[in-house]
Design a protein around this motif. Structure first.
Motif, short mmCIF file in Angstrom:
data_model
loop_
_atom_site.label_atom_id
_atom_site.label_comp_id
_atom_site.label_asym_id
_atom_site.label_seq_id
_atom_site.Cartn_x
_atom_site.Cartn_y
_atom_site.Cartn_z
N PHE A 148 31.95 15.43 19.19
CA PHE A 148 30.73 15.74 20.20
C PHE A 148 29.72 16.42 19.31
O PHE A 148 30.15 16.81 17.96
N HIS A 149 28.43 16.35 19.56
CA HIS A 149 27.25 16.95 18.64
C HIS A 149 27.73 18.49 18.75
O HIS A 149 27.73 19.12 19.73
N LEU B 295 25.55 21.27 20.70
CA LEU B 295 25.74 21.38 22.25
C LEU B 295 26.61 22.38 22.88
O LEU B 295 27.70 22.44 21.87
N GLU C 93 26.74 21.54 28.42
CA GLU C 93 25.67 20.85 28.20
C GLU C 93 26.20 19.27 28.01
O GLU C 93 25.81 18.34 28.34
N GLN C 94 27.10 19.14 27.02
CA GLN C 94 27.84 18.06 26.76
C GLN C 94 28.41 17.25 28.00
O GLN C 94 28.04 15.92 28.29
N HIS D 112 25.70 15.96 30.52
CA HIS D 112 25.15 14.78 29.92
C HIS D 112 25.95 13.66 30.40
O HIS D 112 25.43 12.57 30.80
N PHE D 113 27.13 13.79 30.11
CA PHE D 113 28.21 12.57 30.47
C PHE D 113 28.00 12.49 31.99
O PHE D 113 28.06 11.41 32.65
N LYS E 280 28.90 26.71 21.51
CA LYS E 280 28.72 25.59 21.02
C LYS E 280 30.02 24.78 20.60
O LYS E 280 30.82 25.54 20.22
N GLN F 25 35.77 14.57 30.51
CA GLN F 25 34.63 13.31 30.47
C GLN F 25 35.36 12.12 31.11
O GLN F 25 34.73 11.24 31.71
N THR G 172 17.92 10.56 30.57
CA THR G 172 19.14 11.34 30.36
C THR G 172 19.38 11.40 28.71
O THR G 172 19.52 12.60 28.15
N LEU H 97 18.85 14.84 26.33
CA LEU H 97 19.97 15.51 25.29
C LEU H 97 19.41 15.30 23.96
O LEU H 97 19.68 16.56 23.26
N LEU I 236 17.06 18.35 23.44
CA LEU I 236 17.77 19.36 23.19
C LEU I 236 18.31 19.79 21.94
O LEU I 236 18.31 20.92 21.31
N ILE I 237 18.90 18.73 21.23
CA ILE I 237 19.52 18.57 19.93
C ILE I 237 18.42 19.09 19.17
O ILE I 237 18.65 19.77 18.00
N ARG J 23 17.78 22.48 19.11
CA ARG J 23 18.76 23.18 18.36
C ARG J 23 18.56 23.15 16.91
O ARG J 23 19.00 24.07 16.03
N ARG K 106 29.89 11.02 12.62
CA ARG K 106 30.13 12.23 13.43
C ARG K 106 31.40 11.48 14.51
O ARG K 106 32.27 12.45 14.87
N GLY K 107 31.45 10.20 14.90
CA GLY K 107 32.28 9.86 15.67
C GLY K 107 31.93 9.90 17.25
O GLY K 107 32.92 9.71 18.06
N THR K 108 30.91 9.98 17.38
CA THR K 108 30.35 10.12 18.68
C THR K 108 29.74 8.65 19.35
O THR K 108 29.52 8.63 20.48
N TYR L 299 29.92 4.00 27.83
CA TYR L 299 29.14 4.53 29.11
C TYR L 299 28.48 3.24 29.60
O TYR L 299 27.63 2.51 28.69
#
Lengths: 298, 272
Positions: free
Chosen positions: A85-86, A89, A93-94, A97-98, A125, A141, B5, B9, B12-13, B16, B83-85, B92
């Motif tokens: 995940f990022h 966050l 928060e993560q 979001h999902f 975090k 999730q 959505t 996010l 927000l990132i 940050r 990152r693998g996200t 989704y």
């Protein structure tokens, strides 16, 4: 309706066939373990079910829908291998979001953080999380919005033994509520008691797909019977039963499934000389080795 | 709505990661300096003080806004993939177009905030120095809208690069090269060609269109007020006359649309 139907599916990368003619179904509430070496095609199969990797031939239906379609995706919960995940966050928060993406109330996401044991760390975090904690967010999730199908790729890697136990409890709850679960793992012993069916892949082929007892029967691997006796009687009884004396008072025997009852009768007839009897059927590791080696080179 | 959505996010990132702060500080600092410094040589006799400030800020924005746009966007897809996200996000129930638009919306908002703060400071400082009388704020509004369009074009280009490469490092290198070419080398090359052509066919017929084809130059032409055109080279004023306002606007609008479209096409082919 069958939750997941896979029919004769293949995936080629150029000349390399990573998945070859795989067919299997998973019904609602069923937990299926997918086993195989690294590179056996497990992850590719999961990615095809998700619609991330195109199918070269054959077909996959998720509740009757094509992989990757909005309906199919809305019914699937997926936990990728080494989920990420990022880092900027927080876990909450993560997950919120999902939840929004799955049109689930964020309150439900908070409950799930609690369920996977992350409520204390939820506002930290993610970059400060351990692998096990990220895995828990990943599992949370999956649970969002009660998926009809859960695909879990190596879900317990990075989890400690207690967390693994908790994890399988959650999988069981999920299955009990009607979710079909397909999970891959290398930790074979934990799968024996926590799944309903075992599927074994090797070099892109599905070599076995059945319940553990049925796999044992087909493999016909010997059952191990360990007899504990008194030291004085050990040699005599070993000779009588046709086994080998292992240490002071232990005799190791093997038999086939159909000869098990007869052998136990024979042992019971020896009376007081027998202190204890242990019957161990072939474990999953032996079965896995049997199925993946016996078809090696095929 | 999945788009909002995702945008939420991404914002927000961006907050940050300090991208919002960095963009706002960059734009704020530069516009303050240019507004204050730009006013001093003209004193009280010169043209509308806001015009002077806008001319300076336009010159700066040509460099700064494409840079911020590219820096915000180069990481968008390839970063997630590294990152693998990305794989999980793509499972989704939302389309890749929605993912891209969500990110675009967030990054465009960051740009909008930074530009609005910069130009807002310009307006405040100008009013504070010269009072409200005789000031026309329309050019300021025009500068804001066209700056956003310029930023959007480079956001789209950044996404396109981000979907085509496999490493974040490669993406960052490529966007820096694109930035250099678009805002520096392209103009230098055209200038060289102008000199070599010495007022011939190229200068009259080809050059104006080549100039307006670059979104950074189209932006520059739109926001260069008529009064200062005389100070610029013959080529630029000729280009302004030949290509006209309409083609400059079309260039600025078409670039973001095309860049986003190609980024979306490329993203659809990405196998995470």
């Amino acid at each position: 309706m069958t939750t997941l139907v896979i029919e004769n599916v293949a995936r080629k990368y150029g000349k390399l066939e990573v998945v070859r003619g795989v067919s299997m179904n998973i019904e609602a509430g069923e937990r299926v373990a997918l086993l195989g070496h690294n590179g056996a095609g497990k992850t590719t199969l999961m990615r095809m079910i998700l619609g991330l990797t195109p199918i070269t031939s054959g077909s996959i239906k998720v509740l009757g829908f094509n992989p990757g379609s909005r309906h199919a995706r809305a019914s699937i919960g997926f936990l990728p291998e080494s989920v990420a995940f990022h880092g900027a966050l927080s876990g909450r928060e993560q997950l919120h979001h999902f939840a929004r993406l799955k049109s689930v109330k964020t309150k439900k996401a908070d409950d799930l953080l609690d369920r996977v044991g992350l409520s204390d760390a939820a506002d930290r975090k993610i970059r400060t999380y351990s692998k096990g904690m990220r895995q828990r967010i990943g599992l949370a999730q999956v649970l969002l919005g009660h998926p009809k199908l859960a695909l879990l790729d190596e879900p317990t890697s990075g989890l400690d033994p207690i967390s693994r136990h908790d994890f399988y409890d959650i999988v069981e709850e999920l299955a009990n509520s009607g979710t079909a679960v397909l999970l891959s793992s290398h930790a074979l012993t934990e799968l024996e008691t926590r799944t309903d069916r075992i599927a074994i892949m090797s070099k892109g082929r599905l070599l076995a797909n059945d319940t553990l007892p049925a796999l044992r029967e087909t493999a016909g691997l010997p059952i191990r019977v360990n007899v504990t006796t008194t030291e004085a009687d050990a040699d005599r009884i070993a000779a009588e039963l046709g086994g080998t004396r292992v240490n002071g008072c232990m005799i190791a025997l093997t038999c086939q499934q159909n000869g098990k009852i007869a052998m136990l009768g024979q042992i019971a007839a020896l009376g007081a000389a027998i202190k204890d009897v242990d019957v161990t059927p072939a474990n999953l590791e032996e079965l896995y080795r049997f199925y993946s080696v016996s078809t090696e080179g095929a | 709505m999945a788009i909002f959505t995702i945008a939420r996010l991404e914002l927000l990132i961006a907050r940050r990661n300090m991208w919002v702060a960095i963009s706002v500080i960059l734009m704020g600092l530069f516009t303050i300096v240019l507004t204050l410094a730009g006013g001093s040589p003209t004193g009280t006799l010169g043209v509308d003080p806001l015009t002077v400030a806008i001319t300076s800020i336009t010159t700066l924005s040509v460099y700064l806004i494409p840079l911020i746009g590219l820096l915000l966007s180069f990481d968008a897809i390839v970063g997630e993939s590294e990152r693998g996200t990305l794989a999980l996000n793509l499972t989704y129930p939302m389309s890749r177009g929605e993912i891209l638009m969500g990110k675009f919306l967030a990054h465009l908002s960051v740009l909008a905030i930074a530009i609005a703060v910069g130009l807002g400071l310009t307006a405040i400082l100008t009013i504070w120095q010269y009072g409200m009388a005789d000031l026309s704020f329309l050019p300021l509004l025009k500068l804001f809208v066209t700056s956003l369009a310029l930023g959007a074009a480079f956001l789209g280009i950044g996404y396109l690069v981000s979907t085509l490469v496999r490493q974040t490092g490669a993406a960052s290198g490529i966007v820096i090269i694109i930035w250099l070419v678009c805002v520096v080398l392209y103009d230098l090359a055209l200038l060289g060609a102008l000199v070599a052509d010495n007022g011939g066919t190229f200068t009259k017929n080809v050059f104006p269109w080549l100039l307006v084809a670059n979104p950074a130059d189209a932006f520059r032409l739109i926001n260069t007020p008529g009064v200062s055109v005389a100070e610029l080279s013959y080529g630029i004023s000729a280009a302004n006359a030949a290509s006209g306002f309409a083609s400059q606007i079309i260039s600025l609008l078409l670039w973001p649309i095309l860049a986003l479209f190609f980024a979306w096409m490329a993203f659809r082919r990405v196998e995470p």
